[in-house]
Design a protein around this motif. Structure first.
Motif, short mmCIF file in Angstrom:
data_model
loop_
_atom_site.label_atom_id
_atom_site.label_comp_id
_atom_site.label_asym_id
_atom_site.label_seq_id
_atom_site.Cartn_x
_atom_site.Cartn_y
_atom_site.Cartn_z
N ILE A 1 -0.53 11.09 5.85
CA ILE A 1 -1.25 10.64 6.98
C ILE A 1 -2.62 10.00 6.93
O ILE A 1 -2.60 8.84 7.46
N GLU B 1 0.92 -1.16 0.11
CA GLU B 1 0.03 -0.02 0.04
C GLU B 1 1.08 1.35 -0.01
O GLU B 1 0.32 2.32 -0.41
N ASN B 2 2.03 0.85 0.50
CA ASN B 2 3.06 2.49 0.50
C ASN B 2 3.44 2.83 -0.94
O ASN B 2 3.61 3.81 -0.97
N LEU C 1 -9.13 8.08 13.61
CA LEU C 1 -8.10 7.05 13.77
C LEU C 1 -6.62 7.48 14.35
O LEU C 1 -5.85 6.61 14.62
N ASN C 2 -6.30 8.60 13.96
CA ASN C 2 -5.10 9.50 14.48
C ASN C 2 -5.56 10.46 15.62
O ASN C 2 -6.44 10.87 15.69
N GLN D 1 -1.60 6.38 5.85
CA GLN D 1 -0.94 5.48 6.94
C GLN D 1 -2.02 5.05 7.98
O GLN D 1 -1.95 3.90 8.35
N PHE D 2 -2.64 5.76 8.21
CA PHE D 2 -3.86 5.67 9.46
C PHE D 2 -5.21 4.82 8.55
O PHE D 2 -5.66 3.89 9.50
N GLY E 1 -5.49 3.81 5.60
CA GLY E 1 -5.37 3.22 4.01
C GLY E 1 -4.85 1.77 4.22
O GLY E 1 -4.14 1.20 3.51
#
Lengths: 324, 556
Positions: free
Chosen positions: B481, A286-287, A321-322, B484-485, B487
């Protein structure tokens, strides 16, 4: 995640044809600047031409790279005129002409024109690259030019007059390879430009990325899917760019080494960035999306069934989520 | 004779070039004896009275528990007030081995400081005896000022009491210099501290700048007032007399006198003397029809403590890279992550810090952020500014009030389409060198990512259970961001959240320890990149406590 499918989408969403209106604005503005230079310098200038990525068939629609090479005659600034005088004269002219409508900046070998946003919010950027033929009328024969280095450019010191090159030969070389090998070289160059565009002021020039991609294809057997090709090129850059023996010949002048346009620190940074990218994509496919984002403006809507919280029939907003 | 005493005598007897003059014997508590030590280069061996404390061979309060003293050596380097050599030797639990180490150390001292008369590269302060004045100790903190004092200049010092504390078993009062004034009380120069320290009530003291240290041997500070006889100018003594006369109503109160001198070409040190009003060590004497102020004989000086708290000493033991400490920094969001970050920056040498936070501190915030219970419910911005002022005298809050925070949120989010206001916001934000968004407000993250600003812009946020900390440092910060969170990249528990009582949205679960370990690692990564002059890339920190605790940094 299907990496090849994503990369194909990255390329297709970045196709220049998808931004025709904006592209036309660029062309129009480029022609205006070209005419202004021709009007100002009259018989002292040969016809300015675009040397940017569009000319080389490697453009992406999030950064057009319009470079307007302006070839001056040997005595355009007097028979003893220096390249510095050429550079300063062109800057002074462009500054006076465009100071109210654009930011005019001295750059490494060019003068940057960044036109203020128009009513659509579009910002047009054109780099004017002044060059001068080596001797009277010689340009007509071989199109060689001397460029002036205003800011330190990799290992090339500011004020240097040692960049002699043939910009048209540079364009043709890349254009030919990119057109002939459009599923490999052209795609990889475009992907690397998409990646570069995620960075702010990345020191590696697009021209460097174009040449190093071609060199990777010339030196390694690069086959397979688009991801496999990209991966091999990234590995090639990671492993080779910091080597002392590494050179990148300028197709416009074989005695120029484009590797000199980066300092050893910048080469190390490029190599480290390739390493991090490969490592992170290996950690999690995914990165890949972080490094090679699709142009969201032209991204196809994905099927709603994959979206968050639709199972119960009632839409549920995604949770936070963050935290901080 | 005890086995321990026997062992000491036997071991010392066996050490080359050491002779026992008076055998070791057990006194009430310690074991005492006298030895001579010979080192090549000496005409004759040096004699030392040796005292061995019961804790030997272990150190006590970080000092050796064996003392080698000789009153005749007191003027040499590294001799303590009680005439003992200052030694620090290797640890060993074996008494015989420790005796060998310690006597080797005495020999090394003799060679270096007695025979070769070496001096150390770092400045050694004068030794000032620590004595209480009427059962109270006094300590005064100064900081370097942008002013050049001239020899024999004198006047007043405004100072403020910061705290009354306990110094071992006695009381101690700690104060700061506030300003130097001339003898007519006109301000010469201010001493820079944070605004809260500057706002403390002020009292008056005196100063005299001597230029040369008040010492006969550059080791020991003057003991008696008569030592000052040739040093203090008559003008100053007259000034002392006048001050005492004017303060006659305050007899019995203390008045500090600061004595300044150069310890290098550019640096000044101040020592403090406690004077008692009505009992100054001076008297008048008529000589040739003129009254002169003279110093009394047989009056000892009551020295107090001073500390140079200038920036370079205050942060002398460690600080962050100058790229950070010299920056003007804005922290957006001072919850758990932001307040820990702010406190770390201030402890690590940063001065100029601004905050944006509209939230109010509640008691349940205290357990995992840098707020205290004692201040109750109050704006986080006000509370954190107070906390940081207590830590660093050099903290300069820039913007950071509640109104500023509200205005910021309104303007930045409501006017993104207005190019004029957007440009103004960009200009305002560019006044900061570094902006760190710890708000976890993805709307704000989006807006910030749309701005063209040259400042270093960082975004720090963490996942539930503080499993990860993600730092976005690059142009693609928003996408980074979000991917990462949300995805499917970082894996963490999204269900086990903390639901506070009342109508609050759930928050993450994690302790101060969980969060702090991540924030400190992130600061370390950022600082390392800056120190190495490398470009900071996006990164995340991942923790794993499956077996033992593991932490790793993944750079993009």
């Amino acid at each position: 995640m299907d990496k090849n499918k994503h990369l194909d989408s990255v390329i297709s969403t970045h196709q220049i044809t998808k931004e025709e209106t904006l592209f036309d604005k660029y062309v129009k503005k480029k022609n205006e600047v070209k005419e202004a230079l021709e009007d100002k310098y009259e018989s002292d200038i040969y016809s300015p031409f675009n040397s940017g990525s569009y000319a080389k068939n490697t453009a992406i629609n999030t950064k057009f790279d319009f470079d307007l090479v302006s070839p001056f005659k040997r005595n355009a600034f007097g028979c003893s005129g220096t390249l510095k005088e050429m550079y300063e004269d062109v800057y002074d002219f462009l500054y006076e002409k465009y100071k109210d409508v654009a930011e005019v900046k001295k750059q490494k070998v060019s003068i940057g024109l960044e036109f203020y946003a128009d009513s659509d919010g579009d910002v047009i950027k054109i780099d004017v690259v002044p060059g001068r033929e080596l001797s009277q009328d010689q340009y007509k024969e071989n199109e060689n030019l001397n460029l002036y280095v205003y800011y330190k450019y990799g290992n090339i010191d500011a004020g240097s007059e040692r960049i002699k090159t043939n910009v048209k030969a540079q364009i043709n070389n890349i254009k030919t390879r990119a057109t002939d090998e459009k599923d490999s070289i052209r795609k990889i160059i475009r992907l690397l430009k998409v990646w570069k565009n995620t960075k702010y002021n990345y020191p590696t020039k697009s021209f460097f990325l174009e040449l190093i991609t071609i060199k990777a294809f010339d030196n390694k057997t690069i086959t397979g899917s688009i991801w496999e090709k990209l991966e091999t090129v990234l590995e090639y850059i990671r492993d080779n760019v910091t080597k002392d023996s590494f050179t990148l010949k300028d197709p416009g002048n074989s005695s120029n080494d484009l590797a000199d346009t980066l300092t050893s620190y910048e080469k190390q940074q490029l190599s480290d960035d390739m390493k991090n990218m490969l490592d992170r994509i290996r950690d999690n496919d995914e990165n890949l999306k972080t490094y090679f984002p699709e142009n969201s403006k032209f991204k196809k809507e994905e099927s709603k069934t994959n979206q968050y919280g639709t199972n119960s029939g009632m839409p549920v907003p995604p949770p936070k989520l963050n935290f901080g | 004779m005890s086995q321990r005493v026997n062992e000491i005598n036997t071991v010392i007897k066996g050490i080359p070039d050491v002779k026992i003059v008076k055998p070791f014997e057990q006194s009430k508590i310690d074991i005492e004896g006298c030895i001579t030590v010979f080192v090549g280069g000496l005409m004759q061996p040096l004699e030392f009275n040796v005292t061995i404390h019961p804790q030997y061979p272990f150190k006590s309060h970080e000092t050796e528990t064996i003392k080698f003293s000789n009153d005749n050596l007191i003027e040499h380097k590294h001799i303590m007030q009680n005439g003992a050599i200052c030694i620090h030797t290797a640890h060993t639990p074996v008494l015989s081995q420790k005796l060998i180490y310690d006597i080797e150390s005495v020999k090394a001292w003799i060679k270096k400081y007695y025979i070769n008369k070496d001096s150390d590269t770092h400045y050694e302060h004068l030794i000032v005896p620590q004595k209480a004045f009427k059962e109270n100790y006094f300590a005064y903190f100064f900081s370097e000022v942008d002013y050049t004092f001239h020899k024999n200049q004198f006047g007043f010092v405004d100072y403020s009491i910061m705290n009354n504390g306990v110094f071992y078993k006695e009381n101690i009062q700690s104060s700061i210099f506030q300003a130097f004034l001339n003898k007519d009380r006109k301000k010469i120069v201010d001493v820079d501290w944070n605004f809260q320290l500057k706002n403390l009530p002020q009292s008056t003291a005196l100063f005299v700048f001597l230029k040369d240290a008040p010492s006969k041997n550059q080791r020991w500070v003057f003991n008696d007032w008569k030592d000052f006889e040739t040093t203090l100018p008559q003008d100053f003594l007259k000034f002392l007399h006048n001050v005492e006369e004017r303060l006659a109503k305050e007899n019995g109160k203390t008045l500090p006198l600061f004595v300044g001198y150069n310890i290098s070409e550019t640096e000044i040190h101040w020592q403090a003397i406690i004077l008692e009003i009505g009992n100054f060590p001076i008297y008048g004497e008529k000589i040739d029809k003129q009254w002169l102020t003279k110093i009394e004989e047989d009056r000892s000086i009551h020295w107090a403590m001073t500390r140079n708290c200038s920036y370079k000493y205050f942060f002398g033991r460690g600080k962050l890279s100058e790229r950070i400490t010299e920056s003007k920094i804005l922290i957006i969001g001072i919850g758990a992550v932001g307040s820990i970050l702010a406190k770390t920056l201030i402890r690590c040498g940063c001065r100029r810090l601004g905050f944006i936070e509209f939230d109010v501190k509640e008691p349940e915030n205290v357990c995992r952020s840098e707020y205290s219970f004692f201040t109750g419910i109050t704006n986080k911005t006000n509370d954190l500014i107070n906390e940081l002022c207590l830590i660093s005298p050099f903290f300069e809050p820039i913007n950071g009030g509640y109104d500023y925070s509200e205005a910021f949120d309104f303007f930045i989010k409501s006017h993104l389409a207005d190019t004029g206001i957007k440009a103004e916001m960009e200009k305002h934000l560019e006044e900061y060198d570094i902006i760190i968004d710890c708000s976890a407000d993805n709307g704000l993250l989006y807006v910030l990512s749309q701005l063209q600003i040259k400042s270093t812009l960082l975004n720090l946020s963490i996942s539930n259970h503080a499993k990860h900390l993600v730092c976005a440092a690059e142009q693609n910060r928003y996408d980074f961001i979000i991917s990462q969170f949300a995805g499917n990249i970082l894996k963490f528990d999204v269900d086990d959240l903390h639901n506070p009582t009342g109508c609050w949205s759930p928050t993450f679960k994690a302790s101060y320890n969980d969060i702090n370990v991540l924030v400190q690692a992130a600061i370390k990564q950022i600082n390392t990149k800056f120190e190495q002059e490398k470009t900071l890339r996006n990164f995340f920190i991942e923790t794993d406590d499956t077996n033992c605790f593991n932490i790793s940094i993944k750079e993009f």
